[in-house]
Design a protein around this motif. Structure first.
Motif, short mmCIF file in Angstrom:
data_model
loop_
_atom_site.label_atom_id
_atom_site.label_comp_id
_atom_site.label_asym_id
_atom_site.label_seq_id
_atom_site.Cartn_x
_atom_site.Cartn_y
_atom_site.Cartn_z
N GLU A 72 0.82 -1.22 0.00
CA GLU A 72 0.00 0.00 0.00
C GLU A 72 0.85 1.26 0.00
O GLU A 72 0.50 2.27 -0.64
N ASP A 73 1.98 1.23 0.72
CA ASP A 73 2.81 2.43 0.79
C ASP A 73 3.63 2.65 -0.48
O ASP A 73 4.36 3.64 -0.59
N GLN A 74 3.50 1.75 -1.46
CA GLN A 74 4.21 1.89 -2.73
C GLN A 74 3.27 2.14 -3.91
O GLN A 74 3.72 2.32 -5.05
N GLU A 75 1.98 2.16 -3.64
CA GLU A 75 1.01 2.32 -4.73
C GLU A 75 1.10 3.69 -5.39
O GLU A 75 0.75 3.85 -6.56
N TYR A 76 1.61 4.66 -4.65
CA TYR A 76 1.71 6.02 -5.21
C TYR A 76 2.60 6.06 -6.44
O TYR A 76 2.46 6.94 -7.30
N ILE A 77 3.52 5.11 -6.55
CA ILE A 77 4.51 5.16 -7.63
C ILE A 77 3.85 5.01 -9.00
O ILE A 77 4.35 5.51 -10.00
N VAL A 78 2.73 4.29 -9.06
CA VAL A 78 2.04 4.10 -10.35
C VAL A 78 0.83 5.02 -10.48
O VAL A 78 0.12 4.97 -11.50
N ASP A 79 0.57 5.84 -9.47
CA ASP A 79 -0.58 6.74 -9.52
C ASP A 79 -0.29 7.90 -10.47
O ASP A 79 0.76 8.56 -10.38
N PHE A 80 -1.22 8.13 -11.38
CA PHE A 80 -1.06 9.24 -12.32
C PHE A 80 -2.43 9.78 -12.68
O PHE A 80 -3.23 9.11 -13.32
N ARG A 81 -2.71 10.97 -12.18
CA ARG A 81 -3.97 11.64 -12.45
C ARG A 81 -5.18 10.78 -12.06
O ARG A 81 -6.16 10.68 -12.78
N GLY A 82 -5.05 10.11 -10.91
CA GLY A 82 -6.17 9.34 -10.38
C GLY A 82 -6.30 7.94 -10.92
O GLY A 82 -7.19 7.20 -10.49
N ASP A 83 -5.44 7.54 -11.84
CA ASP A 83 -5.45 6.19 -12.39
C ASP A 83 -4.09 5.54 -12.21
O ASP A 83 -3.18 6.12 -11.61
N VAL A 84 -3.94 4.35 -12.78
CA VAL A 84 -2.67 3.63 -12.74
C VAL A 84 -1.99 3.79 -14.09
O VAL A 84 -2.60 3.58 -15.14
N ASN A 85 -0.71 4.17 -14.06
CA ASN A 85 0.09 4.30 -15.28
C ASN A 85 1.40 3.57 -15.04
O ASN A 85 2.26 4.03 -14.29
N GLU B 256 12.53 15.22 -27.41
CA GLU B 256 11.12 15.43 -27.72
C GLU B 256 10.20 14.98 -26.60
O GLU B 256 9.12 15.55 -26.40
N LEU B 257 10.61 13.96 -25.85
CA LEU B 257 9.76 13.43 -24.78
C LEU B 257 9.49 14.45 -23.68
O LEU B 257 8.53 14.31 -22.91
N LYS B 258 10.31 15.47 -23.60
CA LYS B 258 10.10 16.52 -22.59
C LYS B 258 9.08 17.56 -23.05
O LYS B 258 8.73 18.46 -22.31
N ASP B 259 8.60 17.40 -24.28
CA ASP B 259 7.65 18.33 -24.89
C ASP B 259 6.25 17.72 -24.86
O ASP B 259 6.06 16.57 -25.26
N PRO B 260 5.23 18.47 -24.39
CA PRO B 260 3.86 17.93 -24.35
C PRO B 260 3.35 17.42 -25.70
O PRO B 260 2.50 16.53 -25.74
N VAL B 261 3.87 17.97 -26.79
CA VAL B 261 3.42 17.55 -28.12
C VAL B 261 3.72 16.08 -28.37
O VAL B 261 2.98 15.39 -29.08
N PHE B 262 4.80 15.56 -27.79
CA PHE B 262 5.26 14.20 -28.09
C PHE B 262 5.05 13.22 -26.94
O PHE B 262 5.17 12.01 -27.14
N SER B 263 4.76 13.70 -25.73
CA SER B 263 4.88 12.85 -24.54
C SER B 263 3.59 12.16 -24.12
O SER B 263 3.61 11.38 -23.17
N PHE B 264 2.46 12.44 -24.76
CA PHE B 264 1.18 11.85 -24.40
C PHE B 264 0.91 11.98 -22.89
O PHE B 264 0.48 11.04 -22.23
N GLY B 265 1.22 13.16 -22.36
CA GLY B 265 0.89 13.48 -20.98
C GLY B 265 1.97 13.26 -19.96
O GLY B 265 1.85 13.69 -18.81
N LEU B 266 3.08 12.61 -20.35
CA LEU B 266 4.11 12.26 -19.37
C LEU B 266 5.30 13.22 -19.38
O LEU B 266 6.32 12.94 -18.76
N ASP B 267 5.17 14.38 -20.04
CA ASP B 267 6.31 15.29 -20.15
C ASP B 267 6.78 15.78 -18.78
O ASP B 267 8.00 15.91 -18.54
N GLU B 268 5.86 16.04 -17.86
CA GLU B 268 6.28 16.48 -16.53
C GLU B 268 7.09 15.41 -15.81
O GLU B 268 8.09 15.71 -15.16
#
Length: 515
Positions: A226-239, A261-273
């Protein structure tokens, strides 16, 4: 007397008692490896974890990489390496390979609340050891991916990797996981297994596919504390890919440009941050190709062999393909497309430009591929409208792809995004000169030849006009044999082997061991 043995469910299948050749095997003694208490030998050892691998089972570029990079690493003369590959024993893997496999042992794998069977097989091929994880409930299916229970299937696979290491008694310095299907490997290493003196690499081959699920899979499939579940949490779902990026020691991708390019929102499909937060461990290494498989001088799948010293066989390949496809046998530029028919490959640019190219020029066009129905129907209609100029093969066949590369003059790759791309390298290898958009690995491997000594034709803006001008530039130059043949010879002589990339991977691995 009460039988204490529980009846197994479909999800807890019984171990197979016969080999793939039908021979009864003796029940093996289970190997139990002790956890290392001291650092292992300094010899570089890597377990390459992949959901697919050529020639056993593959659906695209990752399978090609897994089938050639580990072998190239093992052939390296700079560093004594032991790189082994592990993948599922899919139902589609042929008897030709199964009959050569050796059964190593069996065990159980925890998958959330389940306790599943694992059998481990080994095959040695061309100096590389391949391990196959056997569980028919998860992997005896017609395809590799796209099933309702993929999250459970690859959660099992990722946990089974660690059990397999115990059975095989192989304890590598580095575990190299690839794409979302093995993203849980670095996550489990950090949160559950914590295998001593082991570091992890996670390679993104295509960030579009991330292993994105609802939170219900935390309990039903993943089995994280349970204390490791945060690692896959992304915007309320699992990624799963997000978790791997956070967990791995080194994050890599398949070309230097794509890494940026992966650091750019255009290419990262949401994972740029997430990428930017972990860019301190990010590197990009351009893929290579298996130059023994893709060698027009020796390729048995093409009509005639040729090389940069003697191009006569290439003309023979064009004539042979024209006869095979019932196109007029004429010496005109042959434009080719060998691709998945999906938006990322720039199909909309092709649909907006190709009709004009065909209508206004004495050329032929041959395509090979499958994908979205809209694109498939477009290419069918193109053949209907230009029966003497176009052949659309809505299929994919490896032998046919070799024949198309060998016959072609101009290869279209106007991708919206392309992490690495292999077709442009194969095209150069066969003198099928690429027209590419400057993105990802296409930008890293193809340089424009219009004003200098490049190896193809490029355009930067993702637009139909830019693409059209690049294609027409190629068509115009192809009509001038004095300019075209030197370009073909130059591309045929280029080195797209894994040698350079293998050296960069070894350098990356060695730096990890020094940390």
């Amino acid at each position: 007397m009460v039988d204490k043995e529980k009846k197994k469910t479909a999800a807890e299948e019984k171990p197979v008692t016969k080999t793939s050749a039908g021979k009864t095997r003796p029940k093996p003694r289970r190997r139990v490896a002790r956890r290392a208490e001291t650092p292992p030998t300094r010899r570089l050892s890597v377990l390459f974890v992949t959901p697919e691998c050529a020639p056993f089972a593959t659906s695209g570029g990752l399978g090609e990489v897994a089938g050639s990079l580990p072998a190239a690493l093992n052939r390296s003369r700079k560093t004594r390496m032991d790189c082994r590959v592990i993948l599922p024993l899919y139902g589609k893997i042929s008897d030709e390979f199964r009959e050569k496999m050796k059964f190593l042992g069996e065990g159980r794998v925890p998958v959330a609340w389940r306790n599943q069977y694992i059998g481990l097989f080994e095959l040695k091929k061309d100096g590389t050891v391949y391990y196959f994880i056997d569980n028919e409930y998860y992997f005896k299916r017609d395809g590799l991916y796209g099933y309702y229970d993929d999250c459970e299937r690859f959660a099992y696979f990722s946990r089974a990797v660690f059990t397999a290491m115990e059975i095989a008694d192989f304890h590598p310095n580095i575990i190299h996981a690839n794409d979302w299907q093995s993203a849980l490997v670095p996550i489990y290493q950090n949160s559950l297994v914590r295998k001593a003196f082991t570091r992890t690499v996670f390679t993104i081959h295509n960030i579009e596919y991330q292993g994105h699920y609802g939170k219900d899979v935390l309990e039903s499939c993943l089995g994280l504390p349970e204390d490791q579940e945060y690692i896959v949490d992304f915007r309320g779902d699992v990624n799963l890919m997000k978790g791997a990026i956070e967990s791995c020691n080194v994050l890599s991708t398949v070309s230097p440009t794509y890494a940026q390019e992966l650091k750019d929102p255009v290419f990262s499909f949401g994972l740029d941050e997430i990428i930017r937060r972990n860019e301190h461990k990010l590197t990009g290494i351009l893929n290579g190709i298996d130059v023994r498989t893709y060698d027009p001088a020796r390729d048995p799948l093409i009509a005639a062999n040729y090389s940069e010293k003697d191009l006569s066989g290439k003309a023979a390949c064009k004539r042979a393909l024209q006869e095979e496809l019932r196109l007029p046998t004429r010496d005109v530029p042959m434009i080719t497309l060998i691709s998945r028919l999906v938006p990322a490959k720039g199909m909309d640019l092709i649909m907006h430009t190709l009709d004009g190219v065909l209508r206004n020029n004495d050329v032929q066009f041959v395509m090979l591929g499958t994908g979205n129905g809209e694109y498939e129907n477009y290419f069918r209609s193109l053949q209907y409208n230009y029966p003497d100029k176009v052949c659309s093969m809505i299929e994919f066949d490896t032998a046919k792809s070799h024949r198309v590369y060998a016959a072609g003059d101009i290869l279209l790759m106007p991708s919206r995004c392309e992490p690495c791309g292999l077709s442009q390298m194969i095209g150069c290898r066969y003198g099928d000169i690429p027209v590419v958009r400057e993105t990802g690995g296409l930008k890293d491997s193809i340089k424009d030849c219009t004003l200098g000594d490049g190896n193809g034709f490029t355009f930067a803006d993702y637009g139909a006009e830019s693409f059209y001008h690049a294609v027409m530039n190629a068509v115009s130059r192809c009509g001038d044999k004095d300019k075209w043949e030197p370009l073909v010879r130059h591309d045929l002589s280029m080195d797209f082997s894994w040698r350079k990339a293998a050296g960069q991977y070894i350098q990356m691995y060695e730096s990890m061991m020094e940390q």
